[in-house]
Enzyme design. Structure first.
Site, short mmCIF file in Angstrom:
data_model
loop_
_atom_site.label_atom_id
_atom_site.label_comp_id
_atom_site.label_asym_id
_atom_site.label_seq_id
_atom_site.Cartn_x
_atom_site.Cartn_y
_atom_site.Cartn_z
N MET A 274 0.81 -1.22 0.00
CA MET A 274 0.00 0.00 0.00
C MET A 274 0.84 1.27 0.00
SD MET A 274 -3.10 -1.01 -0.14
CE MET A 274 -3.86 0.58 0.15
N ARG A 275 2.17 1.13 0.03
CA ARG A 275 3.00 2.33 0.10
C ARG A 275 2.81 3.20 -1.13
NH1 ARG A 275 7.62 0.19 1.41
NH2 ARG A 275 7.54 0.68 3.63
N ALA A 276 2.63 2.58 -2.29
CA ALA A 276 2.47 3.36 -3.52
C ALA A 276 1.23 4.25 -3.45
CB ALA A 276 2.38 2.42 -4.72
#
Length: 679
Positions: A274-276
């Protein structure tokens, strides 16, 4: 202090400047990785950015740059009494490639910690960079454990130093900027993901722009202060715009529709985790503030995707970063409001139309682009050194007996090949070595600064002297001579030099495809184990260094893909060329041990006494203790066993293509036998 080159005087490099400015507006974006060839103003732009950063207020005398408005309660120099802060310029701290762990995170005085219980701490570069810029030039050459420490601190906003039960924590929030030349090797995908944005830079091909670059650089070198003064007005305007964007940032609205577009884009491009999504949201918000607006638009999301996603789509070291802009536009349209999704053009053209550019400075790369090299006609080539050639000049058959390259077979997981003994090379994952990280195997007196204390050995050395030293309290009286350094054993990276037979005896289409697949598999293994690689090929009358030793494994894969075949088998020339390469590399990096991987069927033809000459060349490697393995590519019902004989001459091991597979039942992991080991 030298006058930095003005940021506004940089010619072109729009993506580079935008990526840096967005991080200046919102450090929460997570930094920027600048990828590009040498001489493209990467370092110049980063150093120039510091002059645009707003001043910071710090607690007087605090070595950790605490904010007087909200000082760090765990600051090693604290607690801080209420006092007026002192303003100073934001720092740019450079992390050298050869820095030690203590230089990065700081060091504890172990002697005082043991004898007095005092946390005497010397701050490192992470403390110096707090509330400023931490710049890592050639970040891809930084040791992996330093990169891990660096990125952990960037993610948590704090640095932790743990030594033998004594711990120190301090704040470490900084703008992380890394630069790298992909030709010198890639970062691991999981490390790429920790950088918020990435930009690709390259030198302009426009003549007028190149002239202007040279003109400005010469003017700066002649009179740095005068040149900076001519750009002072533009610098002040840009500095004010950054401050205004920072002030506007909290008021920017990120609507649900925009969030849906961000989530749909990340899902469509199959990025991990989910970092993107989070980085894209922060980048779109920063773009909006930079434009002076308060509501994020689809255009902001699109630009954010071009900066935040290309490096997150990289799956292995042979994948080029990039983003298909046609697919991006389609995803944004589908996830956007329905009333805005109509297209005025009823005929968008065939699938895959458009330039497929990477955007954000990334070279074009369409997902459907066919990179398979041209295939030779079926039935071309044979098992012998003189395959039946098609007529000269026929399709797929260049003149001179050379065959066109064939595609590599699907790579597979290989058995681990390692160098015997205990080395002292660069940290990696292949052969046993004495390293700074790993399991503790003993203790010794420190040579220079103490880095890893062996507590039991230190206490044992100090214990007999306590009465003579007048010990009266509970503390242990420790002297410098009592300290013991822990010796640790881990793994090192090696120089894996591939010597690939590209002669006519290897040119049968199916065989060469399998050989390339095996070498490609070994290259993937070398990438994962942090090795340097080199490539020597031999065919016809001579051998050549197709790729000098490098950390860029993908460069080796590219050379392998275009490798032509045909002609006789000058095996001795290949081995002698490999000997020359290893001799030079021993002078350059004597601590990195080599592993010679010869990929051949063992045939030697061409010239007087080719077999005897190849044997002498092999024994030359054996006499110097070079660890070696021969990948036997012979196939068919009748096998001559020539590769096995070559392995014996080298003092190494022979494995077949089938035995090279990790899931093969032919045997367990094979350690390469060094010359003379049997004796």
């Amino acid at each position: 202090m030298s006058t930095p080159y003005p940021f506004t005087a940089i010619v072109g490099q729009d993506d580079l400047r935008l990526g840096l400015l967005l991080n200046a507006v919102s450090p929460a974006v997570g930094g920027v990785l600048v990828r590009g060839e040498k001489g493209t103003a990467k370092s110049t732009a980063v150093r120039a950015l510091a002059a645009l950063m707003p001043e910071v207020a710090v607690v007087p005398g605090c070595r950790f740059s605490c904010d007087p408005a909200s000082p760090d309660p765990a600051c090693p120099d604290g607690p801080h009494a209420e006092a007026a802060g002192v303003a100073r310029a934001a720092r740019t701290v450079e992390l050298p490639v050869g820095a030690s762990e203590d230089r990065l995170v700081g060091a504890l005085d172990i002697e005082r910690a043991l004898s007095e219980g005092v946390k005497a701490f010397e701050p490192g570069l992470l403390a110096d960079a707090h509330r400023g810029i931490l710049y890592v030039d050639e970040v891809n050459l930084l040791h992996d454990h330093l990169v891990d420490l660096l990125l952990d601190a960037a993610a948590m906003g704090a640095s932790y130093v743990e030594r033998e039960g004594v711990s120190v924590r301090h704040a470490a929030r900084f703008l992380l900027v890394g630069t790298m030349n992909p030709e010198e090797g890639e970062l691991r995908p999981q490390l790429l993901d920790r950088f918020g944005l990435t930009v690709e830079v390259s030198a302009s091909r426009d003549t007028d722009e190149r002239v202007e670059v040279v003109r400005r650089r010469l003017a700066y070198d002649d009179d740095p202060e005068g040149f900076a003064a001519r750009w002072a007005e533009e610098e002040n305007a840009l500095r004010e715009r950054i401050a205004a964007a920072r002030a506007l940032l909290p008021r920017v609205v990120l609507g649900d529709g925009v969030l849906r577009q961000i989530a749909a884009t990340c899902a469509a491009f199959e990025v991990d985790g989910m970092r993107a999504d989070i980085v894209m949201a922060r980048t779109a918000t920063a773009l909006t503030a930079w434009a002076g607006r308060e509501e994020v638009t689809a255009d902001d999301v699109r630009q954010a995707a071009l900066l935040a996603l290309p490096h997150r789509r990289r799956r292995n070291p042979f994948d080029a970063p990039g983003l298909d802009e046609d697919k991006l536009d389609q995803t944004l349209d589908e996830a956007g409001p329905q009333e805005n999704s109509d297209d005025d053009d009823p005929d968008p053209g065939p699938d895959g139309g458009g330039d497929g550019g990477g955007g954000g400075g990334v070279p074009p790369q369409a997902d459907g682009e066919d990179r398979t090299p041209p295939q030779p006609p079926q039935g071309q080539g044979s098992e012998g050194d003189s395959p039946s050639p098609a007529p000269e000049g026929a399709p797929g058959r260049p003149a001179g007996g050379e065959q066109q390259p064939v595609a590599a077979a699907e790579p597979f997981r290989t058995k681990m090949l390692s160098v015997p003994g205990l080395g002292e090379g660069a940290a990696g994952r292949r052969s046993r070595a004495r390293t700074e990280h790993g399991r503790t195997t003993g203790a010794r007196r420190p040579e220079g600064a103490l880095t890893k204390l062996h507590l039991a050995a230190t206490v044992q050395a100090a214990a007999p002297h306590q009465r003579a030293r007048g010990r009266s309290g509970r503390g242990l009286v420790v002297r410098r001579d009592d300290l013991r350094q822990a010796t640790r054993e881990g793994r090192e990276g090696n120089l894996v030099l591939f010597v690939v037979d590209a002669s006519g005896s290897m040119a049968a289409r199916q065989r060469m495809s399998a050989v390339k697949g095996a070498v490609l598999s070994l290259l993937l293994d070398a990438y994962q184990r942090r090795d340097k690689v080199g490539l020597v090929t031999f065919r016809g009358k001579e051998a050549e260094v197709a790729l000098p030793p490098t950390s860029s494994v993908d460069a080796a894969a590219a050379r392998l893909e275009s490798l032509p075949t045909g002609g006789r088998t000058p095996l001795a020339a290949g081995l002698l060329k490999a000997h020359d390469v290893l001799r030079v590399e021993r002078l350059r990096d004597p601590s990195r041990r080599p592993l010679l991987v010869v990929v051949t069927d063992g045939r030697a033809t061409g010239g007087p006494e080719p077999v005897a000459l190849a044997g002498r060349a092999a024994r030359l490697h054996r006499s110097e203790g070079t660890a070696s393995v021969v990948v036997d590519c012979e196939s068919g019902y009748v096998r001559l066993g020539l590769a096995g004989e070559l392995a014996r001459e080298l003092g190494g091991t022979a494995v077949t293509l089938d035995e090279l597979r990790a899931d093969s039942i032919a045997g367990l992991v094979k350690d390469v036998t060094a010359a003379g080991r049997a004796a």
